[in-house]
Design a protein around this motif. Structure first.
Motif, PDB file in Angstrom:
ATOM      1  N   LEU A 117      65.847  20.572 -19.322  1.00  0.00           N
ATOM      2  CA  LEU A 117      65.866  20.455 -17.860  1.00  0.00           C
ATOM      3  C   LEU A 117      66.758  19.320 -17.368  1.00  0.00           C
ATOM      4  N   GLU A 118      66.808  18.210 -18.124  1.00  0.00           N
ATOM      5  CA  GLU A 118      67.524  17.030 -17.642  1.00  0.00           C
ATOM      6  C   GLU A 118      68.852  16.786 -18.360  1.00  0.00           C
ATOM      7  N   TRP A 119      69.279  17.709 -19.220  1.00  0.00           N
ATOM      8  CA  TRP A 119      70.430  17.475 -20.084  1.00  0.00           C
ATOM      9  C   TRP A 119      71.692  17.112 -19.306  1.00  0.00           C
ATOM     10  N   ARG A 120      71.900  17.759 -18.175  1.00  0.00           N
ATOM     11  CA  ARG A 120      73.117  17.525 -17.388  1.00  0.00           C
ATOM     12  C   ARG A 120      72.852  16.737 -16.099  1.00  0.00           C
ATOM     13  N   ASN A 121      71.657  16.234 -15.931  1.00  0.00           N
ATOM     14  CA  ASN A 121      71.332  15.473 -14.725  1.00  0.00           C
ATOM     15  C   ASN A 121      72.014  14.106 -14.784  1.00  0.00           C
ATOM     16  N   PRO A 122      72.951  13.812 -13.886  1.00  0.00           N
ATOM     17  CA  PRO A 122      73.684  12.540 -13.967  1.00  0.00           C
ATOM     18  C   PRO A 122      72.805  11.319 -13.722  1.00  0.00           C
ATOM     19  N   ASP A 123      71.635  11.512 -13.119  1.00  0.00           N
ATOM     20  CA  ASP A 123      70.735  10.389 -12.839  1.00  0.00           C
ATOM     21  C   ASP A 123      69.797  10.068 -13.988  1.00  0.00           C
ATOM     22  N   THR A 124      69.782  10.923 -15.023  1.00  0.00           N
ATOM     23  CA  THR A 124      68.869  10.675 -16.140  1.00  0.00           C
ATOM     24  C   THR A 124      69.579  10.778 -17.495  1.00  0.00           C
ATOM     25  N   LEU A 125      69.812  12.007 -17.970  1.00  0.00           N
ATOM     26  CA  LEU A 125      70.405  12.186 -19.300  1.00  0.00           C
ATOM     27  C   LEU A 125      71.894  12.488 -19.276  1.00  0.00           C
ATOM     28  N   GLY A 126      72.392  12.997 -18.175  1.00  0.00           N
ATOM     29  CA  GLY A 126      73.791  13.407 -18.114  1.00  0.00           C
ATOM     30  C   GLY A 126      74.754  12.277 -18.416  1.00  0.00           C
ATOM     31  N   GLY A 127      75.779  12.576 -19.232  1.00  0.00           N
ATOM     32  CA  GLY A 127      76.787  11.582 -19.574  1.00  0.00           C
ATOM     33  C   GLY A 127      76.394  10.626 -20.682  1.00  0.00           C
ATOM     34  N   ARG A 128      75.210  10.770 -21.247  1.00  0.00           N
ATOM     35  CA  ARG A 128      74.756   9.885 -22.329  1.00  0.00           C
ATOM     36  C   ARG A 128      75.158  10.458 -23.680  1.00  0.00           C
ATOM     37  N   PRO A 129      75.263   9.609 -24.706  1.00  0.00           N
ATOM     38  CA  PRO A 129      75.516  10.117 -26.062  1.00  0.00           C
ATOM     39  C   PRO A 129      74.363  11.009 -26.530  1.00  0.00           C
ATOM     40  N   LEU A 130      74.622  11.866 -27.503  1.00  0.00           N
ATOM     41  CA  LEU A 130      73.628  12.817 -27.985  1.00  0.00           C
ATOM     42  C   LEU A 130      72.351  12.115 -28.453  1.00  0.00           C
ATOM     43  N   GLY A 131      72.506  11.072 -29.264  1.00  0.00           N
ATOM     44  CA  GLY A 131      71.338  10.366 -29.778  1.00  0.00           C
ATOM     45  C   GLY A 131      70.492   9.763 -28.668  1.00  0.00           C
ATOM     46  N   THR A 132      71.151   9.218 -27.648  1.00  0.00           N
ATOM     47  CA  THR A 132      70.426   8.632 -26.525  1.00  0.00           C
ATOM     48  C   THR A 132      69.696   9.697 -25.727  1.00  0.00           C
ATOM     49  N   LYS A 133      70.341  10.849 -25.532  1.00  0.00           N
ATOM     50  CA  LYS A 133      69.680  11.945 -24.823  1.00  0.00           C
ATOM     51  C   LYS A 133      68.401  12.370 -25.534  1.00  0.00           C
ATOM     52  N   LEU A 134      68.481  12.507 -26.852  1.00  0.00           N
ATOM     53  CA  LEU A 134      67.310  12.920 -27.616  1.00  0.00           C
ATOM     54  C   LEU A 134      66.211  11.872 -27.554  1.00  0.00           C
ATOM     55  N   LEU A 135      66.585  10.599 -27.606  1.00  0.00           N
ATOM     56  CA  LEU A 135      65.599   9.521 -27.558  1.00  0.00           C
ATOM     57  C   LEU A 135      64.927   9.449 -26.187  1.00  0.00           C
ATOM     58  N   LEU A 136      65.728   9.560 -25.129  1.00  0.00           N
ATOM     59  CA  LEU A 136      65.184   9.495 -23.778  1.00  0.00           C
ATOM     60  C   LEU A 136      64.287  10.691 -23.472  1.00  0.00           C
ATOM     61  N   SER A 137      64.695  11.884 -23.885  1.00  0.00           N
ATOM     62  CA  SER A 137      63.871  13.069 -23.636  1.00  0.00           C
ATOM     63  C   SER A 137      62.593  13.027 -24.469  1.00  0.00           C
ATOM     64  N   TRP A 138      62.670  12.477 -25.687  1.00  0.00           N
ATOM     65  CA  TRP A 138      61.473  12.289 -26.512  1.00  0.00           C
ATOM     66  C   TRP A 138      60.478  11.379 -25.814  1.00  0.00           C
ATOM     67  N   PHE A 139      60.947  10.254 -25.312  1.00  0.00           N
ATOM     68  CA  PHE A 139      60.042   9.308 -24.666  1.00  0.00           C
ATOM     69  C   PHE A 139      59.502   9.881 -23.357  1.00  0.00           C
ATOM     70  N   ALA A 140      60.296  10.701 -22.673  1.00  0.00           N
ATOM     71  CA  ALA A 140      59.836  11.349 -21.447  1.00  0.00           C
ATOM     72  C   ALA A 140      58.740  12.363 -21.728  1.00  0.00           C
ATOM     73  N   SER A 141      58.622  12.815 -22.982  1.00  0.00           N
ATOM     74  CA  SER A 141      57.540  13.699 -23.390  1.00  0.00           C
ATOM     75  C   SER A 141      56.322  12.911 -23.850  1.00  0.00           C
ATOM     76  N   VAL A 142      56.540  11.772 -24.510  1.00  0.00           N
ATOM     77  CA  VAL A 142      55.446  10.960 -25.034  1.00  0.00           C
ATOM     78  C   VAL A 142      54.705  10.225 -23.919  1.00  0.00           C
ATOM     79  N   SER A 143      55.438   9.601 -23.020  1.00  0.00           N
ATOM     80  CA  SER A 143      54.841   8.722 -22.020  1.00  0.00           C
ATOM     81  C   SER A 143      53.885   9.420 -21.061  1.00  0.00           C
ATOM     82  N   PRO A 144      54.162  10.638 -20.591  1.00  0.00           N
ATOM     83  CA  PRO A 144      53.200  11.295 -19.693  1.00  0.00           C
ATOM     84  C   PRO A 144      51.860  11.616 -20.333  1.00  0.00           C
ATOM     85  N   ARG A 145      51.749  11.446 -21.659  1.00  0.00           N
ATOM     86  CA  ARG A 145      50.464  11.675 -22.315  1.00  0.00           C
ATOM     87  C   ARG A 145      49.509  10.540 -21.995  1.00  0.00           C
TER      88      ARG A 145
END
Length: 457
Positions: free
Chosen positions: A260-288
């Motif tokens: 959902l956020e892969w191309r969002n310039p305000d969140t994951l868009g424009g970031r390196p692949l590793g950073t995108k995966l790390l940020l999306s991982w934490f965005a899944s963990v934290s809402p728990r």
């Protein structure tokens, strides 16, 4: 005089902790004297203040948020509260995470070396323990697991902060603050932007993630994992449901956030692949139920907020530091639905048949929780200019004791803050005490009404 039920004692102890925390946070020594936020914005305040201390509304909201291990804030934790104030928050988070009854029992064990029958029954109700004779051992194991996990997390993050150039005292305090907050799923951070500044730093994000997941599994699961590490086939149904549900939600949330956020310039868009995966991982963990954010929540798409709402509402495992209706509740309801669709009579889960009392408890907890969120969402829409998406997000975050926000918390008027305070309180104790009451107050009627069958659907 009729003895109070365990649920009443738990609620009373929780209220007393919040009131004491409010008083301590109102002391002038708990505040730095800085405005509510570095930008100079002051939140709406109500009630008196002690000298130059925090006003009553600010102290009460913060104390409730910390004790309920939520993490919603109306003032900046990093700049508004002094070292004393932040230490008070640490204590409140620890008490809120481990539970007031657990802390009281631990103190009794240390001082008196024993627990009375009444205190054992109270602690058993709070921790989900079924056997009163095992309560003392359970309390010691809970405390040991909590201290060990937080100590390891503190050490790992402190080393990283030292490498990044922080002085030793600051590095250790920030690491300890994050470790306690993460393990107790509290979501408070010693930084104005939560963990956005460390969003691409795996040496910080991964230890915080691990602590969130461990605390969110629930103490019964952690104790059973420790006891039966070499015999996984003998795990109880509760442990297997929590582990399966947690894995599914983490993996599903990670995938959803990334897509959902892969191309969002305000969140994951424009970031390196590793950073995108790390940020999306934490965005899944934290809402728990943790409430940290490594990206700007306000910059996410509306559909991402909806996914986060679902993750927050489910939460983590029972009898732990997590909030929400709990993974086990959600899975039991899912099994009930599947059973009904298939036309089967018995509800089976992972090779076990679920009792009808479990069906009723799960449906009751989910229904009451949804009703509480709905009422507060409507209240926020009436009292504030926030739309449905933001109001629902704020309400679910408060109920599930998460602490994530789209940015409207600090702007809430006094009446709206009151609604959030009540919902944080219900979210931390409501489903637990309701489930305990259903389990502890079984009454046998001497008669039954005639059976009938209304039309459904």
């Amino acid at each position: 005089m009729r003895a109070a039920r365990p649920g009443q004692f738990i609620v009373g102890a929780f209220v007393a902790t919040i009131l004491l925390g409010t008083l301590l946070l109102m002391l002038p020594v708990a505040r730095t004297g800085a405005p509510g936020w570095p930008t100079g914005v002051e939140p709406p305040v109500l009630g008196p203040a002690i000298g130059r201390g925090a006003p009553l509304s600010v102290a009460l909201f913060t104390a409730t948020s910390a004790t309920s291990v939520t993490g919603l804030i109306v003032v900046d934790t990093a700049t508004y509260w002094s070292g004393f104030g932040q230490a008070v928050l640490l204590v409140l988070m620890q008490i809120g995470g481990l539970g007031t009854m657990t802390i009281a029992a631990l103190v009794a064990i240390v001082i008196a070396r024993r627990l009375g029958l009444h205190q054992r029954s109270l602690t058993a109700a709070a921790t989900g323990e079924l056997h009163l004779g095992d309560v003392r051992l359970v309390i010691v194991r809970i405390a040991t697991l909590a201290v060990l996990a937080q100590a390891v997390g503190t050490a790992l993050m402190a080393l990283r902060f030292l490498v990044l150039g922080q002085d030793p005292g600051t590095a250790v305090f920030h690491a300890l603050f994050l470790a306690i907050s993460a393990f107790n799923n509290a979501g408070f951070a010693p930084y104005t932007d939560s963990l956005i500044g460390y969003g691409a730093d795996a040496a910080i994000i991964l230890p915080v993630s691990a602590l969130i997941i461990l605390g969110g599994l629930g103490f019964p699961v952690l104790i059973e994992l420790r006891r039966r590490f070499r015999m996984p086939r003998r795990y109880s149904l509760n442990t297997r449901l929590v582990l399966v549900g947690t894995a599914l939600l983490l993996a599903g949330g990670w995938l959803a956030m990334a897509v959902l956020e892969w191309r969002n310039p305000d969140t994951l868009g424009g970031r390196p692949l590793g950073t995108k995966l790390l940020l999306s991982w934490f965005a899944s963990v934290s809402p728990r139920t943790a409430g940290f954010n490594s990206v700007d929540i306000a910059g996410q798409y509306d559909v991402t907020w909806l996914v986060t709402d679902l993750l927050m509402f489910v939460g983590g495992g029972p009898a732990g530091t997590a909030g929400g209706i709990k993974v086990t509740t959600a899975l039991v309801i899912a099994y009930i639905v599947v059973t009904e669709i298939r036309g089967e009579r018995a509800v089976n889960a992972l090779g076990r048949r679920l009792s009808r009392s479990v069906h009723r408890q799960a449906l009751t907890v989910a229904a009451l929780s949804a009703l509480a969120v709905l009422i507060v969402t409507m209240g926020l829409m009436i009292l504030t200019p926030a739309d449905l998406d933001r109001s629902l997000f704020e309400a679910v975050s408060a109920f599930a004791t998460v602490g994530l926000s789209t940015g409207i918390t600090a702007e809430l008027p006094g009446a709206a803050q009151g609604l959030i305070i009540v919902l944080m309180f219900i979210g931390r104790l409501g489903p637990v005490t309701v489930a305990a009451a259903l389990a502890l107050s079984r009454r046998t009627k001497l008669y039954e009404y005639p059976k009938d069958r209304p039309l459904i659907g």
